[in-house]
Scaffold this active site. Structure first.
Site, mmCIF file in Angstrom:
data_model
loop_
_atom_site.group_PDB
_atom_site.id
_atom_site.type_symbol
_atom_site.label_atom_id
_atom_site.label_comp_id
_atom_site.label_asym_id
_atom_site.label_seq_id
_atom_site.Cartn_x
_atom_site.Cartn_y
_atom_site.Cartn_z
ATOM 1 N N ASP A 146 103.120 51.995 104.401
ATOM 2 C CA ASP A 146 102.094 51.052 103.637
ATOM 3 C C ASP A 146 102.046 52.756 102.454
ATOM 4 O O ASP A 146 101.716 53.839 103.141
ATOM 5 C CB ASP A 146 101.709 50.810 104.024
ATOM 6 N N LYS A 209 102.018 44.881 98.211
ATOM 7 C CA LYS A 209 100.848 44.479 98.691
ATOM 8 C C LYS A 209 99.006 44.738 97.753
ATOM 9 O O LYS A 209 99.758 45.903 97.338
ATOM 10 C CB LYS A 209 100.689 45.351 99.712
ATOM 11 N N LYS A 245 102.102 41.437 100.637
ATOM 12 C CA LYS A 245 100.792 41.177 101.627
ATOM 13 C C LYS A 245 99.838 41.219 101.118
ATOM 14 O O LYS A 245 99.291 42.378 100.651
ATOM 15 C CB LYS A 245 101.055 42.500 102.298
#
Length: 300
Positions: A146, A209, A245
């Site tokens: 990430d 995300k 996400k």
């Protein structure tokens, strides 16, 4: 200057294929309508079990230690024995220096190891350092990475530097999923969120995300709505499927059901799978478990 012009135009050309001029008030109204009409019908046990299975169980504390991360991972191991009727979380998300501890401790199958990387959460360091940190996280056992976009570069219109860095990090990740965090709270407007979503996907993001959870506001339904819209339009134009996400500020089961509803309504059933939908949270696991079991659970 001329030398850079074609590359500069490449990103503007990518954005030109989409409507990026969005009205914040209009988005807010659409989201409010969607929540009012669709969310109540999704408060089912089946949905809650599915949401639990989409959790990236996260510990990103200054106080994390080898011992605390080991205990955190052992809880995930124990889960299978204690709740054999439920599917486990999707992943354990930690800082890169704990990837090896998680890898050595994790015994259950199908739970991924995710690491935040590349100067998380500010993304303010040298690209070389971001590349090295990401490569080391993968070497130590991370399955997923990430990263955070260079928000400052994006806001100053330097799309080229921002996108090339994402591409470079994706080259390091290769087949490993790379989730790109937009830090939507810092982007302020729906138009900026739309642009950052498209540029991140264009540059190789496997997932987009919302937030790091380290800056407020974190995830919001409005940001999620715009990002899912971007994923849908990008998929329609390119055939490339990108995951979503939400993370940060998911404090209640209702919050999670709202994100589920947005994904279901905009992206459809095809995205309702933990390969394409994740929730970044630590708090939510016990809350979902409590609602599924009908009693207060403090398992994690």
């Amino acid at each position: 200057m001329e030398k850079n012009e074609p590359t500069q135009n490449k990103y503007d050309a990518a954005l030109a294929k989409y409507n990026t001029q969005l009205d914040d008030a209009e988005i807010a109204a659409k989201v409010a309508k969607l929540i009012a009409e669709k969310v109540p019908g999704n408060h089912t046990e089946e949905v809650k079990k599915f949401l639990f299975h989409c959790i990236d169980l996260t510990t990103l504390n200054t106080t994390d230690s080898d011992e605390s991360v080991m205990k955190f991972t052992q809880k995930v191991n124990q889960f299978d024995n204690e709740f054999p009727d439920l599917k486990n979380v999707a992943a354990i998300c930690v800082y890169p220096n704990f990837a090896e501890i998680v890898k050595d401790t994790l015994e259950v199958e199908d739970v991924k190891i995710a690491c935040v990387s590349a100067g998380f959460p500010s993304s303010q360091t040298f690209t070389e350092v971001k590349v090295a940190e990401t490569a080391m996280a993968l070497m130590e056992g991370a399955d997923e990475i990430d990263i955070v976009i260079s928000v400052g570069k994006f806001l100053s219109g330097d799309y080229e530097s921002m996108c090339e860095e994402i591409q470079e990090l994706k080259d390091v990740c290769k087949e490993h999923h790379m989730k790109v965090i937009l830090e939507t709270g810092a982007l302020k407007s729906a138009s900026n969120i739309m642009k950052a979503s498209i540029l991140s996907m264009y540059s190789g993001a496997d997932f987009i995300k919302t937030s790091t959870g380290k800056q407020q506001p974190a995830a919001t339904p409005e940001a999620a709505y715009v990002m899912c819209q971007a994923i849908k339009e990008y998929y329609d134009k390119t055939g490339n499927k990108v995951g979503f996400k939400p993370a940060g500020g998911i404090n209640t089961v209702n919050d999670a059901v709202i994100y589920y509803t947005i994904v279901k309504e905009i992206l459809g059933e095809e995205w309702l799978d933990n390969q394409w939908f994740r929730l970044g949270t630590s708090r939510l696991a016990n809350l979902l478990l409590s609602e599924i079991k009908g009693e207060e659970m403090k398992f994690f």
